[in-house]
Design a protein around this motif. Structure first.
Motif, PDB file in Angstrom:
ATOM      1  N   GLY A 526      27.795  82.670  -9.338  1.00  0.00           N
ATOM      2  CA  GLY A 526      27.218  83.013  -8.053  1.00  0.00           C
ATOM      3  C   GLY A 526      27.678  84.359  -7.544  1.00  0.00           C
ATOM      4  O   GLY A 526      27.631  85.358  -8.258  1.00  0.00           O
ATOM      5  N   GLU A 527      28.158  84.399  -6.317  1.00  0.00           N
ATOM      6  CA  GLU A 527      28.538  85.659  -5.692  1.00  0.00           C
ATOM      7  C   GLU A 527      30.029  85.950  -5.817  1.00  0.00           C
ATOM      8  O   GLU A 527      30.510  86.942  -5.264  1.00  0.00           O
ATOM      9  CB  GLU A 527      28.127  85.643  -4.213  1.00  0.00           C
ATOM     10  CG  GLU A 527      26.619  85.527  -4.020  1.00  0.00           C
ATOM     11  CD  GLU A 527      26.213  85.519  -2.557  1.00  0.00           C
ATOM     12  OE1 GLU A 527      27.116  85.541  -1.696  1.00  0.00           O
ATOM     13  OE2 GLU A 527      25.001  85.496  -2.277  1.00  0.00           O
ATOM     14  N   THR A 528      30.747  85.109  -6.554  1.00  0.00           N
ATOM     15  CA  THR A 528      32.196  85.288  -6.623  1.00  0.00           C
ATOM     16  C   THR A 528      32.666  85.407  -8.065  1.00  0.00           C
ATOM     17  O   THR A 528      31.877  85.524  -8.992  1.00  0.00           O
ATOM     18  CB  THR A 528      32.917  84.132  -5.897  1.00  0.00           C
ATOM     19  OG1 THR A 528      34.299  84.440  -5.778  1.00  0.00           O
ATOM     20  CG2 THR A 528      32.737  82.813  -6.640  1.00  0.00           C
ATOM     21  N   TYR A 529      33.995  85.335  -8.252  1.00  0.00           N
ATOM     22  CA  TYR A 529      34.620  85.574  -9.552  1.00  0.00           C
ATOM     23  C   TYR A 529      35.869  84.685  -9.597  1.00  0.00           C
ATOM     24  O   TYR A 529      36.958  85.106  -9.234  1.00  0.00           O
ATOM     25  CB  TYR A 529      35.009  87.055  -9.632  1.00  0.00           C
ATOM     26  CG  TYR A 529      35.211  87.642 -11.013  1.00  0.00           C
ATOM     27  CD1 TYR A 529      35.640  86.882 -12.090  1.00  0.00           C
ATOM     28  CD2 TYR A 529      35.001  89.006 -11.213  1.00  0.00           C
ATOM     29  CE1 TYR A 529      35.840  87.456 -13.339  1.00  0.00           C
ATOM     30  CE2 TYR A 529      35.195  89.594 -12.455  1.00  0.00           C
ATOM     31  CZ  TYR A 529      35.620  88.818 -13.508  1.00  0.00           C
ATOM     32  OH  TYR A 529      35.814  89.399 -14.745  1.00  0.00           O
ATOM     33  N   PRO A 530      35.743  83.449 -10.080  1.00  0.00           N
ATOM     34  CA  PRO A 530      36.827  82.469  -9.939  1.00  0.00           C
ATOM     35  C   PRO A 530      38.104  82.771 -10.699  1.00  0.00           C
ATOM     36  O   PRO A 530      39.185  82.376 -10.274  1.00  0.00           O
ATOM     37  CB  PRO A 530      36.185  81.171 -10.457  1.00  0.00           C
ATOM     38  CG  PRO A 530      34.721  81.384 -10.290  1.00  0.00           C
ATOM     39  CD  PRO A 530      34.519  82.833 -10.584  1.00  0.00           C
ATOM     40  N   GLY A 531      38.000  83.438 -11.866  1.00  0.00           N
ATOM     41  CA  GLY A 531      39.214  83.660 -12.631  1.00  0.00           C
ATOM     42  C   GLY A 531      39.019  84.637 -13.767  1.00  0.00           C
ATOM     43  O   GLY A 531      37.888  84.973 -14.124  1.00  0.00           O
ATOM     44  N   PRO A 532      40.129  85.121 -14.360  1.00  0.00           N
ATOM     45  CA  PRO A 532      40.045  86.116 -15.434  1.00  0.00           C
ATOM     46  C   PRO A 532      39.282  85.589 -16.641  1.00  0.00           C
ATOM     47  O   PRO A 532      39.664  84.589 -17.232  1.00  0.00           O
ATOM     48  CB  PRO A 532      41.513  86.395 -15.778  1.00  0.00           C
ATOM     49  CG  PRO A 532      42.266  85.212 -15.250  1.00  0.00           C
ATOM     50  CD  PRO A 532      41.513  84.731 -14.061  1.00  0.00           C
ATOM     51  N   GLY A 533      38.204  86.275 -16.995  1.00  0.00           N
ATOM     52  CA  GLY A 533      37.389  85.840 -18.125  1.00  0.00           C
ATOM     53  C   GLY A 533      36.221  84.967 -17.730  1.00  0.00           C
ATOM     54  O   GLY A 533      35.560  84.383 -18.593  1.00  0.00           O
ATOM     55  N   ALA A 534      35.919  84.874 -16.443  1.00  0.00           N
ATOM     56  CA  ALA A 534      34.751  84.090 -16.017  1.00  0.00           C
ATOM     57  C   ALA A 534      33.458  84.739 -16.497  1.00  0.00           C
ATOM     58  O   ALA A 534      32.448  84.064 -16.682  1.00  0.00           O
ATOM     59  CB  ALA A 534      34.730  83.950 -14.493  1.00  0.00           C
ATOM     60  N   THR A 535      33.486  86.041 -16.718  1.00  0.00           N
ATOM     61  CA  THR A 535      32.314  86.743 -17.253  1.00  0.00           C
ATOM     62  C   THR A 535      32.084  86.362 -18.710  1.00  0.00           C
ATOM     63  O   THR A 535      31.030  85.853 -19.083  1.00  0.00           O
ATOM     64  CB  THR A 535      32.533  88.257 -17.169  1.00  0.00           C
ATOM     65  OG1 THR A 535      33.836  88.572 -17.663  1.00  0.00           O
ATOM     66  CG2 THR A 535      32.434  88.741 -15.751  1.00  0.00           C
TER      67      THR A 535
END
Length: 569
Positions: A526-535
């Protein structure tokens, strides 16, 4: 074979980053013939340039490391960070298929091997379901000699590490080389690795390079193929489904049949000036992106032409960036958590907790930007103490900042805060006052304005020898300033997919034969980035989901035996 086709495969994957290679590898392991086409001359995409971690809750490597996590806890965390911005079915699919993907590739390949990155916190660990111990895993160190002649086609990270090869778990410790015994010991280990590299044929790789090299090696051993310099042109759609792609080889158009499905995994539109100006917050610039070249939204356009639905087109995986002269743009991650370093706007004031996750930093850069107090660029301010204690933009402690940085006007230097302010065109008295206030916070160990150092994420890159790892006085001349811009590691809006990674039309129906994953899709985050490597993690998970859905569909139709079918004319 129909004469209209130049090549025939079961699955055609467009893009050679982690998502594309995972889709191709999974399809191969399920008995399908696969071709990956890559428009550039190098494989690896933006993944190769990244830190290479993946954020997949409750996976086997976390369990092996003793990290306590559950589906329910991870779901609570996604609900508290992502919220209802994406469909519930997509979040559930990510959390269930992620650990399944990791286990499947671990058990069915020799080289899919990752390891836990200790205490690399979730980006919002204090949110419900968050973990201060973190859920990040990274690819184990990999000897690039195993790539054989293909090593020359691997996209490299371009990090300014002077030949040193560091794992993600090692970097923040090496950053403390002047501060802790652990830092000194870890730096010695990294140095020995460099010596081994220089005196032998050993070619170690870490981070995104290792992740890609491992996936690529697995794919080749499974019988998959990767073609370079084969740009995608368009989809072939007939009989109510996608049946192949049009691409170019040596400047000539070719048609590749995809008997079972096409998977888009070629990134977003970070390098398209037109699309950035159409969709993203302003100002924006292709020079600020860290994504691999060639990502101009071509596959997104092809999906839209068939009725594909779009979402999150105004969002990006933001990160502050800065481009030293003669070098690619740099991503200041650890620097922003460094005690004794602040970031100010054009009025000379802090406007943010400098240590926040990079995605949030860019959101706040845009949110705080206005004509009177511009944050674009912002200025990263530090002093001699910071320079002599920590790494800054890959420059080791006590190593001089390149003269070219000052000669070109990129970096600024002065003996007083007021003198530095004049060089960066901010009010001298305001910058001096801002630094004085920050120094008071540093002495007291509490950032009364922005709470820097209160989150476990802030502290990960901080100095463990200090009461507040992210605060120290900024008062030792000379003073330095470097400009910071709202960059990105990729855009995060694009084609809407379902839990099987099928591309969805505006009326909610899947486009038969068309799948997508990664930054050409509307992200599950969504509009956020929960943690390292979520991409990278989400790209791999839905690449896996696409291949599984394709293979399962074939099996339901043809039975358990799925022959490999590869033909060329």
């Amino acid at each position: 074979m129909d004469k209209q086709w130049n090549e025939l495969y079961d699955v055609v994957v467009v893009g050679s980053g982690a998502g594309g290679l995972t889709a191709a590898l999974t399809a191969c392991l399920r008995g399908l013939s696969v071709i990956v086409i890559e428009k550039t001359e190098l494989f690896g995409g933006s993944t190769s340039k990244s830190g290479g971690t993946i954020w997949i809750p409750n996976n086997l490597y976390l369990k092996e490391a003793g990290v306590k996590d559950t589906y329910e806890q991870a779901k609570t965390y996604l609900d508290s960070t992502v919220g209802d911005r994406v469909p519930e079915s997509l979040k559930k699919a990510y959390l269930r298929k992620g650990p399944e993907m990791v286990k499947y590739l671990h058990e069915n390949t020799e080289h899919f091997r990752w390891e836990y990155t200790p205490n690399y916190s979730d980006y919002y660990p204090e949110s419900a379901g968050g973990l201060a111990s973190g859920r990040a895993v990274e690819a184990q160190l990999f000897d690039l000699r195993k790539l054989g002649d293909d090593i020359k086609y691997l996209r490299t990270s371009g990090l300014p590490t002077k030949g040193m090869v560091l794992k993600s778990s090692e970097f923040h410790k090496v950053n403390m080389i002047m501060r802790t015994w652990i830092g000194k010991m870890k730096a010695m280990k990294v140095g020995m690795r460099l010596i081994r590299t220089l005196i032998s044929g050993y070619k170690p790789s870490t981070l995104g390079e290792a992740a890609i090299a491992r996936l690529y090696t697995c794919l080749k051993e499974a019988g998959g193929e990767v073609w370079l310099q084969i740009p995608f042109e368009d989809l072939i759609y007939e009989n109510d489904r996608v049946t192949g792609v049009i691409a170019k080889r040596d400047g000539k158009e070719i048609k590749i049949q995809a008997r079972q499905g096409v998977v888009f995994a070629s990134g977003g539109f970070s390098h398209s000036k037109e699309l950035r100006e159409k969709y993203l917050p302003q100002p924006t610039n292709t020079e600020w992106t860290l994504s691999a070249e060639g990502q101009v939204g071509d596959v997104i356009a092809a999906g839209v032409k068939l009725g594909g639905q779009l979402d999150l087109m105004d969002k990006l995986w933001g990160t502050p960036t800065s481009a030293p002269p003669g070098a690619p743009a740099f991503m200041p991650v650890a620097e922003r958590a460094t005690p004794g370093l602040i970031i100010v706007n054009s009025y000379g004031e802090r406007y943010i907790n400098e240590s926040v996750p990079y995605h949030e930093f860019v959101d706040q850069m845009y949110g705080n930007n206005n004509e009177e107090d511009s944050t674009i660029p912002s200025w990263m301010i530090f002093d001699k103490r910071v320079k002599n204690r920590y790494l800054v933009f890959g420059i080791m402690p006590f190593q001089p900042i390149p003269k070219e940085w000052f000669e070109t006007g990129y970096a600024k230097k002065a003996e007083t805060p007021e003198g530095l302010a004049e060089k960066i065109n901010v009010p001298p008295e305001k910058l001096a006052k801002t630094i004085a206030r920050f120094n008071t916070f540093a002495v007291n160990g509490v950032d009364e304005d922005f709470h820097r150092g209160e989150s476990a994420y802030d502290r990960y890159y901080g100095d463990p020898t200090l009461e507040n790892p992210n605060l120290a006085p900024l008062n030792k001349a000379p003073y330095y300033a470097i400009p910071i811009y709202p960059g990105d590691i990729g855009t995060k809006g694009g084609l809407v997919i379902d839990e099987s990674a099928r591309v969805i039309t505006k009326d909610g129906k899947p486009i038969k034969g068309l799948y997508a994953t990664g930054n050409c899709t509307a992200s599950v985050m969504g509009e956020t980035y929960p943690g390292p490597g979520a991409t990278i993690g989400s790209s791999m998970v839905f690449g896996y989901a696409a291949a599984v859905d394709i293979a399962d569909s074939v099996r339901k139709r043809d039975g358990d035996h799925v022959p490999k079918r590869t033909m060329s004319v």
